[in-house]
Design an enzyme around this catalytic site. Structure first.
Site, PDB file in Angstrom:
ATOM      1  N   ASN A  62      22.294  43.508  28.475  1.00  0.00           N
ATOM      2  CA  ASN A  62      22.406  43.626  29.932  1.00  0.00           C
ATOM      3  C   ASN A  62      21.206  44.236  30.630  1.00  0.00           C
ATOM      4  OD1 ASN A  62      24.853  42.378  30.061  1.00  0.00           O
ATOM      5  ND2 ASN A  62      26.061  44.229  30.382  1.00  0.00           N
ATOM      6  N   GLU A 126      21.592  35.541  31.714  1.00  0.00           N
ATOM      7  CA  GLU A 126      22.959  35.448  32.239  1.00  0.00           C
ATOM      8  C   GLU A 126      22.893  35.691  33.751  1.00  0.00           C
ATOM      9  OE1 GLU A 126      26.624  37.480  30.342  1.00  0.00           O
ATOM     10  OE2 GLU A 126      26.055  38.832  31.955  1.00  0.00           O
ATOM     11  N   TRP A 216      38.892  48.542  26.989  1.00  0.00           N
ATOM     12  CA  TRP A 216      37.626  47.814  27.105  1.00  0.00           C
ATOM     13  C   TRP A 216      36.570  48.508  26.246  1.00  0.00           C
ATOM     14  CZ3 TRP A 216      33.248  49.978  29.860  1.00  0.00           C
ATOM     15  CH2 TRP A 216      32.095  49.179  29.718  1.00  0.00           C
ATOM     16  N   ARG A 247      38.226  43.393  34.258  1.00  0.00           N
ATOM     17  CA  ARG A 247      38.219  42.658  32.996  1.00  0.00           C
ATOM     18  C   ARG A 247      39.347  41.630  32.982  1.00  0.00           C
ATOM     19  NH1 ARG A 247      33.840  43.783  32.852  1.00  0.00           N
ATOM     20  NH2 ARG A 247      32.635  45.009  31.412  1.00  0.00           N
ATOM     21  N   ASP A 350      31.611  33.771  24.241  1.00  0.00           N
ATOM     22  CA  ASP A 350      31.440  34.990  25.030  1.00  0.00           C
ATOM     23  C   ASP A 350      32.438  36.064  24.570  1.00  0.00           C
ATOM     24  OD1 ASP A 350      30.368  36.555  27.145  1.00  0.00           O
ATOM     25  OD2 ASP A 350      32.118  36.073  28.369  1.00  0.00           O
ATOM     26  N   HIS A 387      26.610  52.476  31.364  1.00  0.00           N
ATOM     27  CA  HIS A 387      26.982  51.216  32.042  1.00  0.00           C
ATOM     28  C   HIS A 387      26.948  51.476  33.548  1.00  0.00           C
ATOM     29  CE1 HIS A 387      29.148  47.417  32.676  1.00  0.00           C
ATOM     30  NE2 HIS A 387      29.018  47.147  31.374  1.00  0.00           N
ATOM     31  N   SER A 438      23.296  48.447  26.270  1.00  0.00           N
ATOM     32  CA  SER A 438      22.970  48.595  24.849  1.00  0.00           C
ATOM     33  C   SER A 438      21.463  48.766  24.647  1.00  0.00           C
ATOM     34  CB  SER A 438      23.466  47.376  24.062  1.00  0.00           C
ATOM     35  OG  SER A 438      22.849  46.189  24.534  1.00  0.00           O
TER      36      SER A 438
HETATM   37  O1  SFD Z   1      29.610  42.817  28.923  1.00  0.00           O
HETATM   38  C1  SFD Z   1      30.429  60.512  16.726  1.00  0.00           C
HETATM   39  N1  SFD Z   1      28.102  47.300  26.566  1.00  0.00           N
HETATM   40  C2  SFD Z   1      27.187  46.298  26.876  1.00  0.00           C
HETATM   41  N2  SFD Z   1      25.865  46.406  26.809  1.00  0.00           N
HETATM   42  C3  SFD Z   1      25.037  45.307  26.861  1.00  0.00           C
HETATM   43  O2  SFD Z   1      23.807  45.437  26.777  1.00  0.00           O
HETATM   44  N3  SFD Z   1      25.578  44.044  27.002  1.00  0.00           N
HETATM   45  C4  SFD Z   1      26.922  43.835  27.132  1.00  0.00           C
HETATM   46  O3  SFD Z   1      27.375  42.689  27.162  1.00  0.00           O
HETATM   47  C5  SFD Z   1      27.770  44.996  27.258  1.00  0.00           C
HETATM   48  N4  SFD Z   1      29.175  44.896  27.470  1.00  0.00           N
HETATM   49  C6  SFD Z   1      29.953  45.666  26.617  1.00  0.00           C
HETATM   50  C7  SFD Z   1      29.449  46.933  26.216  1.00  0.00           C
HETATM   51  C8  SFD Z   1      30.280  47.736  25.433  1.00  0.00           C
HETATM   52  C9  SFD Z   1      31.550  47.264  25.046  1.00  0.00           C
HETATM   53  C10 SFD Z   1      32.428  48.150  24.235  1.00  0.00           C
HETATM   54  C11 SFD Z   1      31.991  45.986  25.421  1.00  0.00           C
HETATM   55  C12 SFD Z   1      31.195  45.184  26.193  1.00  0.00           C
HETATM   56  C13 SFD Z   1      33.310  45.473  24.977  1.00  0.00           C
HETATM   57  C14 SFD Z   1      27.657  48.682  26.631  1.00  0.00           C
HETATM   58  C15 SFD Z   1      26.891  49.195  25.406  1.00  0.00           C
HETATM   59  O4  SFD Z   1      27.569  48.889  24.255  1.00  0.00           O
HETATM   60  C16 SFD Z   1      26.664  50.706  25.547  1.00  0.00           C
HETATM   61  O5  SFD Z   1      25.934  50.895  26.735  1.00  0.00           O
HETATM   62  C17 SFD Z   1      25.907  51.355  24.379  1.00  0.00           C
HETATM   63  O6  SFD Z   1      26.485  51.042  23.155  1.00  0.00           O
HETATM   64  C18 SFD Z   1      25.850  52.878  24.548  1.00  0.00           C
HETATM   65  O7  SFD Z   1      25.173  53.448  23.464  1.00  0.00           O
HETATM   66  P1  SFD Z   1      25.496  54.949  22.905  1.00  0.00           P
HETATM   67  O8  SFD Z   1      24.634  55.164  21.716  1.00  0.00           O
HETATM   68  O9  SFD Z   1      25.455  55.905  24.006  1.00  0.00           O
HETATM   69  O10 SFD Z   1      27.051  54.854  22.438  1.00  0.00           O
HETATM   70  P2  SFD Z   1      27.666  54.058  21.194  1.00  0.00           P
HETATM   71  O11 SFD Z   1      26.858  52.847  20.871  1.00  0.00           O
HETATM   72  O12 SFD Z   1      29.094  53.815  21.513  1.00  0.00           O
HETATM   73  O13 SFD Z   1      27.557  55.080  19.962  1.00  0.00           O
HETATM   74  C19 SFD Z   1      28.301  56.271  19.884  1.00  0.00           C
HETATM   75  C20 SFD Z   1      28.207  56.797  18.456  1.00  0.00           C
HETATM   76  O14 SFD Z   1      28.694  58.124  18.358  1.00  0.00           O
HETATM   77  C21 SFD Z   1      29.544  58.227  17.216  1.00  0.00           C
HETATM   78  N5  SFD Z   1      30.424  59.368  17.475  1.00  0.00           N
HETATM   79  N6  SFD Z   1      29.719  60.807  15.613  1.00  0.00           N
HETATM   80  C22 SFD Z   1      29.937  62.025  15.063  1.00  0.00           C
HETATM   81  N7  SFD Z   1      30.837  62.935  15.583  1.00  0.00           N
HETATM   82  C23 SFD Z   1      31.576  62.628  16.690  1.00  0.00           C
HETATM   83  N8  SFD Z   1      32.443  63.542  17.189  1.00  0.00           N
HETATM   84  C24 SFD Z   1      31.363  61.352  17.314  1.00  0.00           C
HETATM   85  N9  SFD Z   1      31.922  60.730  18.391  1.00  0.00           N
HETATM   86  C25 SFD Z   1      31.323  59.520  18.480  1.00  0.00           C
HETATM   87  C26 SFD Z   1      30.192  56.851  17.124  1.00  0.00           C
HETATM   88  O15 SFD Z   1      30.721  56.581  15.846  1.00  0.00           O
HETATM   89  C27 SFD Z   1      28.991  55.974  17.438  1.00  0.00           C
HETATM   90  O16 SFD Z   1      28.185  55.801  16.297  1.00  0.00           O
HETATM   91  S1  SFD Z   1      29.763  44.257  28.918  1.00  0.00           S
HETATM   92  O17 SFD Z   1      31.172  44.567  29.040  1.00  0.00           O
HETATM   93  O18 SFD Z   1      28.930  44.880  29.915  1.00  0.00           O
HETATM   94  P1  AMP Z   2      30.338  42.928  32.865  1.00  0.00           P
HETATM   95  O1  AMP Z   2      30.710  41.841  31.929  1.00  0.00           O
HETATM   96  O2  AMP Z   2      31.241  43.041  34.048  1.00  0.00           O
HETATM   97  O3  AMP Z   2      30.069  44.236  32.189  1.00  0.00           O
HETATM   98  O4  AMP Z   2      28.946  42.487  33.491  1.00  0.00           O
HETATM   99  C1  AMP Z   2      27.774  42.345  32.752  1.00  0.00           C
HETATM  100  C2  AMP Z   2      26.611  42.580  33.687  1.00  0.00           C
HETATM  101  O5  AMP Z   2      26.707  41.730  34.831  1.00  0.00           O
HETATM  102  C3  AMP Z   2      26.537  43.982  34.250  1.00  0.00           C
HETATM  103  O6  AMP Z   2      25.167  44.270  34.401  1.00  0.00           O
HETATM  104  C4  AMP Z   2      27.232  43.872  35.575  1.00  0.00           C
HETATM  105  O7  AMP Z   2      26.824  44.862  36.495  1.00  0.00           O
HETATM  106  C5  AMP Z   2      26.816  42.472  36.029  1.00  0.00           C
HETATM  107  N1  AMP Z   2      27.812  41.805  36.872  1.00  0.00           N
HETATM  108  C6  AMP Z   2      29.087  41.480  36.554  1.00  0.00           C
HETATM  109  N2  AMP Z   2      29.715  40.852  37.555  1.00  0.00           N
HETATM  110  C7  AMP Z   2      28.804  40.764  38.553  1.00  0.00           C
HETATM  111  C8  AMP Z   2      28.834  40.230  39.885  1.00  0.00           C
HETATM  112  N3  AMP Z   2      29.932  39.659  40.383  1.00  0.00           N
HETATM  113  N4  AMP Z   2      27.712  40.329  40.610  1.00  0.00           N
HETATM  114  C9  AMP Z   2      26.605  40.927  40.114  1.00  0.00           C
HETATM  115  N5  AMP Z   2      26.518  41.442  38.890  1.00  0.00           N
HETATM  116  C10 AMP Z   2      27.594  41.370  38.110  1.00  0.00           C
END
Ligand code: SFD
Ligand code: AMP
Length: 628
Positions: A62, A126, A216, A247, A350, A387, A438
């Site tokens: 993203n 995207e 989520w 979602r 997706d 996020h 990510s």
């Molecule tokens: O579409 C301990 N995210 C998305 N990012 C993208 O780039 N594209 C996407 O398509 C994304 N989408 C999405 C995303 C996440 C999820 C769950 C879905 C969809 C379904 C967001 C990214 O994943 C997110 O921004 C990053 O992963 C954040 O990274 P970070 O490192 O801050 O968190 P992490 O990866 O979750 O890792 C956490 C770690 O900590 C560990 N942990 N370890 C020891 N002791 C403890 N007490 C701990 N507590 C946690 C975990 O095991 C893990 O290793 S979309 O929806 O936008």
């Molecule tokens: P999401 O699957 O909702 O996490 O969206 C993935 C990425 O697209 C994130 O960067 C969101 O901010 C962006 N996004 C989702 N829906 C929209 C929308 N309707 N308009 C603009 N950006 C969006």
């Protein structure tokens, strides 16, 4: 706890977490540590290959700015993030990530992640900032590079970190326990990097009964980052800025690809498009209501207005979007058929790449997205600084991006260092720098790790551990096991007991308080001063009962501490909502007693916990976009 062995591990930099930020940190730290003869250790509660938010994979990256290709400028990204967060953002931190994020994406590709390309070999977008990937194995690929860089001897998996190890005001490491063996771990370190992700299940989820646990964001990210930094005395920021993602209903499939790639509309039960019929409402949230894209919380808000008016359900018009794209080929039946097949498979992929349960739900309900629309809904609140939320630790920005106005406020020596020297934060753990996702979390991990190694070089003194403190921590952390052992069998059902509370029940109570008083799903995300105050009163009793958490085994011991971590995240959230006397992010939460934006609150709401007291502080928002 006679049968618990204590294991001590001494290191220079301790990376806590094994997710995207931690993996980025591992790669970068290994490089700089080798140059300086230092040791880096990583500890994760799970197995890095599939730990954290990216466990199931992702279908998009993203954050990709495309700086080298001249696609966008840093300023473009700052404008996007500032507007999306209704003005509340640390532009210095966002810019630092944005200028490094493309490098992380190129590394992912080099390590084997398939990024979609078009006929000319260019990345398929995207949306403006998002790239499409075949990302089922995204995390495995990124973790492999991290493991190769650090060496498996320096990695502790399935060790749950509970608390910072303090010596007075100084953090000298962390303590936790193995979730598989009776081992209490003491990590001694000169610098610690917090990357334990965000917090899920603080609020009551929509999923209940047979769906319980489905969320989520991953349920295993339970607020450990916020707890750790709070307990260590770090200043926190944006604890009120929760994220409510829209979602696909009940299995939480993402909407980004539908809105951006497939250009889908969402309509209400009367077939009206709320983005059009409610457009006038955006005027009330100027200047942010007038920008493109409309900020995520305002998109939510327009939808929620329809829902509150009883105009649901809300549908993603998948059938219409697919037909619209395929219709471009309608004069050539063969090409039309081929395009339809391609779109159908992209739609399923997706979900299969990152939210498999949504594909299962579609299959279970006989959904063919090219034929029928699917219901979407606003999910429960999450705490996720990476996020579209912003909660996390207040960190130093980089020196070179500061202006004369920001330098004294936003810079204190090392990029991404918290206000407690030697503690660094990245990803969901660092605040006010949203939209890193990510890729940006990985890049921020790299930034923080490089700075943390510099800190270790500049501060070579061995950490001094007070072993009386270690013993105290060990007794307190393992106490739930003793409590269960001592009292089990007294009542006819071990789940219901006058002497203790089990973590699941505790979590239900926390979620109920947050849902009903702090603006959860059942309260239509609305709250107010009297509601929050009542919620905080009820939290006092929960906090008392946290001392009575009981665990049958190691797994449940982890559940106990996860829920204590959630409770701290909840308290920081309620206190900060109370502190900010306005509504700035309708669609995330609405304070009914302070219903509009207030110019006095174009400011950060920060909090610190020290010696049992919470201190709230307003910090100025100062932008840097004019100077870059
Ligand atoms: O579409 C301990 N995210 C998305 N990012 C993208 O780039 N594209 C996407 O398509 C994304 N989408 C999405 C995303 C996440 C999820 C769950 C879905 C969809 C379904 C967001 C990214 O994943 C997110 O921004 C990053 O992963 C954040 O990274 P970070 O490192 O801050 O968190 P992490 O990866 O979750 O890792 C956490 C770690 O900590 C560990 N942990 N370890 C020891 N002791 C403890 N007490 C701990 N507590 C946690 C975990 O095991 C893990 O290793 S979309 O929806 O936008
Ligand atoms: P999401 O699957 O909702 O996490 O969206 C993935 C990425 O697209 C994130 O960067 C969101 O901010 C962006 N996004 C989702 N829906 C929209 C929308 N309707 N308009 C603009 N950006 C969006």
């Amino acid at each position: 706890m006679a049968d618990f062995q204590t294991k001590e591990v001494s290191t220079d930099l301790l990376i806590i977490g094994g997710g995207m930020a931690a993996c980025g940190a591992a790669v970068e730290a290994a490089y700089w540590a080798k140059k300086n003869g230092l040791k880096v250790t990583l500890v994760d509660k799970a197995a890095m290959d599939r730990s954290g938010a990216v466990a199931m994979g992702l279908s998009a990256i993203n954050q990709y700015v495309g700086l080298k290709d001249g696609e966008n400028t840093l300023k473009d990204y700052l404008n996007y993030v500032r507007n999306d967060l209704m003005g509340i953002t640390r532009e210095d931190v966002v810019a630092n990530i944005a200028r490094h994020v493309d490098g992380s994406v190129h590394l992912f590709e080099k390590w084997g992640l398939p990024i979609w390309t078009d006929d000319e070999g260019k990345y398929v977008h995207e949306g403006r900032w998002q790239l499409m990937i075949n990302g089922e194995s995204y995390k495995v690929i990124v973790a492999e590079a991290a493991k190769n860089a650090l060496g498996t001897d320096n990695i502790y998996e399935r060790v749950f970190i509970v608390d910072p190890l303090m010596n007075g005001d100084k953090c000298v490491g962390a303590v936790g326990f193995s979730v598989r063996e009776n081992i209490f771990y003491v990590f001694k370190a000169k610098a610690v990097m917090v990357a334990m992700g965000g917090a899920v299940h603080v609020f009551k989820p929509r999923s209940s009964g047979e769906g319980l646990g489905r969320a989520w964001y991953p349920p295993w990210n339970s607020g450990s980052s916020a707890y750790f930094t709070l307990k260590a005395g770090c200043e926190m920021t944006c604890q009120e800025v929760r994220f409510i993602p829209v979602r696909f209903k009940d299995a939480y499939g993402p909407v980004g690809a539908w809105f951006l790639l497939f250009k889908s509309r969402a309509t209400n039960g009367l077939d009206e498009n709320y983005m059009q019929t409610r457009a006038g409402e955006l005027e009330n949230w100027a200047p942010y209501g007038k920008v493109k894209p409309v900020p995520a919380n305002l998109r939510n808000w327009l939808m929620l207005l329809d829902v509150m008016d009883g105009k649901g359900p809300i549908y993603m018009r998948t059938e219409e979007a697919i037909q619209n794209i395929a219709n471009e080929f309608k004069d050539d039946p063969k090409a039309f058929k081929k395009k339809m097949k391609e779109l159908e498979s992209e739609a399923w992929e997706d979900f299969l790449d990152m939210t498999i349960s949504q594909a299962i739900l579609w299959a279970g309900m006989n959904v063919a997205p090219e034929e029928s629309k699917s219901e979407i809904a606003a999910a429960e609140p999450y705490f996720i600084g990476s996020h579209s939320g912003a909660s996390g630790a207040w960190v130093s920005g980089p020196e070179d991006l500061q202006t004369a106005e920001t330098k004294d406020e936003y810079f204190w020596g090392y990029a991404n260092m918290c206000t407690v020297p030697g503690i660094f934060a990245a990803g969901d753990a660092s605040g006010a720098s949203s939209h890193k996702f990510s890729s940006g979390s990985h890049a921020e991990g790299r930034i923080a790790a490089k700075a943390a190694i510099a800190y270790c070089v500049d501060n070579p003194a061995e950490p001094k551990v007070d072993y009386a403190v270690v013993e105290e921590l060990k007794t307190r952390i393992l106490a739930p096991l003793d409590l269960f052992e001592k009292n089990k069998g007294y009542s006819s059902d071990n789940n219901i007991h006058p002497e203790y509370i089990r973590p699941k029940m505790f979590m239900f109570r926390l979620q109920k308080i947050m849902d009903e008083y702090a603006g959860g799903v059942s309260s239509q995300f609305k709250t107010s001063k009297p509601l929050i105050e009542r919620g905080m009163f009820l939290m006092d009793f929960l906090r008392e009962d946290a001392e009575k958490l009981a665990a049958e085994d190691l797994h449940e011991l982890m559940r106990c501490w996860e829920n204590t971590h959630r409770m701290w995240q909840a308290e920081a959230h309620m206190r900060t909502i109370l502190f900010r006397e306005e509504t700035r992010w309708p669609g995330y939460y609405f304070r009914t007693d302070t219903p509009g934006m207030n110019a006095d609150w174009l400011a950060f709401a920060n909090c610190t916990w020290k010696n049992g007291e919470w201190e709230m502080k307003k910090r100025p928002v100062k932008y840097i976009h004019e100077s870059i």
